[in-house]
Design a protein around this motif. Structure first.
Motif, PDB file in Angstrom:
ATOM      1  N   ILE A 136      13.325  -3.653  42.065  1.00  0.00           N
ATOM      2  CA  ILE A 136      13.435  -5.107  42.114  1.00  0.00           C
ATOM      3  C   ILE A 136      13.241  -5.570  43.554  1.00  0.00           C
ATOM      4  O   ILE A 136      13.850  -5.012  44.476  1.00  0.00           O
ATOM      5  N   PRO A 137      12.367  -6.554  43.785  1.00  0.00           N
ATOM      6  CA  PRO A 137      12.188  -7.082  45.143  1.00  0.00           C
ATOM      7  C   PRO A 137      13.524  -7.557  45.707  1.00  0.00           C
ATOM      8  O   PRO A 137      14.315  -8.192  44.997  1.00  0.00           O
ATOM      9  N   SER A 138      13.767  -7.250  46.958  1.00  0.00           N
ATOM     10  CA  SER A 138      15.055  -7.597  47.560  1.00  0.00           C
ATOM     11  C   SER A 138      15.296  -9.100  47.554  1.00  0.00           C
ATOM     12  O   SER A 138      16.428  -9.553  47.393  1.00  0.00           O
ATOM     13  N   VAL A 139      14.223  -9.887  47.699  1.00  0.00           N
ATOM     14  CA  VAL A 139      14.383 -11.338  47.698  1.00  0.00           C
ATOM     15  C   VAL A 139      14.853 -11.828  46.327  1.00  0.00           C
ATOM     16  O   VAL A 139      15.670 -12.754  46.231  1.00  0.00           O
ATOM     17  N   ASN A 140      14.361 -11.201  45.265  1.00  0.00           N
ATOM     18  CA  ASN A 140      14.769 -11.593  43.911  1.00  0.00           C
ATOM     19  C   ASN A 140      16.220 -11.203  43.633  1.00  0.00           C
ATOM     20  O   ASN A 140      16.968 -11.952  43.004  1.00  0.00           O
ATOM     21  N   LEU A 141      16.594 -10.019  44.111  1.00  0.00           N
ATOM     22  CA  LEU A 141      17.963  -9.563  43.902  1.00  0.00           C
ATOM     23  C   LEU A 141      18.943 -10.440  44.674  1.00  0.00           C
ATOM     24  O   LEU A 141      19.999 -10.820  44.154  1.00  0.00           O
ATOM     25  N   TYR A 142      18.575 -10.776  45.899  1.00  0.00           N
ATOM     26  CA  TYR A 142      19.465 -11.627  46.699  1.00  0.00           C
ATOM     27  C   TYR A 142      19.560 -13.026  46.098  1.00  0.00           C
ATOM     28  O   TYR A 142      20.628 -13.643  46.105  1.00  0.00           O
ATOM     29  N   GLU A 143      18.460 -13.522  45.568  1.00  0.00           N
ATOM     30  CA  GLU A 143      18.476 -14.848  44.943  1.00  0.00           C
ATOM     31  C   GLU A 143      19.408 -14.866  43.729  1.00  0.00           C
ATOM     32  O   GLU A 143      20.146 -15.832  43.512  1.00  0.00           O
ATOM     33  N   ALA A 144      19.377 -13.785  42.939  1.00  0.00           N
ATOM     34  CA  ALA A 144      20.284 -13.688  41.791  1.00  0.00           C
ATOM     35  C   ALA A 144      21.733 -13.678  42.267  1.00  0.00           C
ATOM     36  O   ALA A 144      22.613 -14.281  41.642  1.00  0.00           O
TER      37      ALA A 144
END
Length: 209
Positions: A136-144
């Protein structure tokens, strides 16, 4: 005189009849307001989908929904049961309720750990349809994480550092040039749960279901 005696006799018969009626009809059972409130909340919880049973319910939301005082909610929650804790959200201490009792170790978890524990508990990170992602892209995980109930202002850098200490997530570059992006490679769900329970909770036999 006869009229007076007839009146007394009539009243006596009415009293006997009333006593007989009282002995037949069940008396109304006293139910405290907080018990009725508990029944309403319990009924509402039973109607929720199973995926919401691990959610956190904030005191202010429940009071607004059921038009009750926080003291009434505290009393009612003890018989449902709902488990409460005081947490800090954006620098403000608020009370929340949960169907699942928190262990001593859970109470000491930071917001990143609580977020990942919630993901591990439900079996997915973003949506049930996507399931447990292995990359999972880190930006997507952080956004979640930012949009979760657990988020308390932790920076993206600190988020990544905390995640890397959990044993099941590794920072990698994923994709093909020129579209490579910083991502996290996660272990399969069962292995990730085992690592989290062992490393973070200190209880490798922790029950996730």
């Amino acid at each position: 005189m006869n009229a007076y005696l007839a009146s007394v006799h009539r009243r006596w018969e009415e009293r006997l009849q009333q006593q007989a009626t009282d002995s037949i009809e069940p008396k109304e059972i006293y139910r405290p307001y907080t018990q009725k409130l508990a029944d309403k909340i319990r009924s509402w919880l039973n109607e929720l989908d199973a995926e919401y049973h691990n959610n956190t319910f904030y005191e202010c939301d429940l009071c607004q929904m059921f038009k009750c005082k926080k003291e009434d909610l505290a009393i009612a929650s003890s018989s449902i049961p709902l488990y409460s804790q005081v947490i800090t959200v954006n620098g403000v201490r608020v009370r929340s309720y949960s169907l699942v009792p928190l262990t001593a170790s859970q109470l000491e978890l930071n917001d990143v750990q609580l977020f990942m524990m919630d993901c591990l508990q439900r079996g997915y990170i973003t949506t049930p349809q996507n399931g447990w992602l292995l990359i999972i892209p880190s930006v997507n995980l952080y956004e979640a994480f930012v949009h979760s109930e657990q988020y308390q202002g932790t920076s993206r850098l600190s988020f990544g550092r905390n995640l890397s200490k959990m044993g099941f997530a590794k920072a990698v570059l994923a994709g093909n040039p020129p579209y490579r992006c910083r991502s996290f490679k996660l272990k399969p769900l069962d292995e990730a749960r085992h690592d989290f329970a062992t490393i973070i909770l200190g209880d490798e036999k922790y029950r996730w279901e």
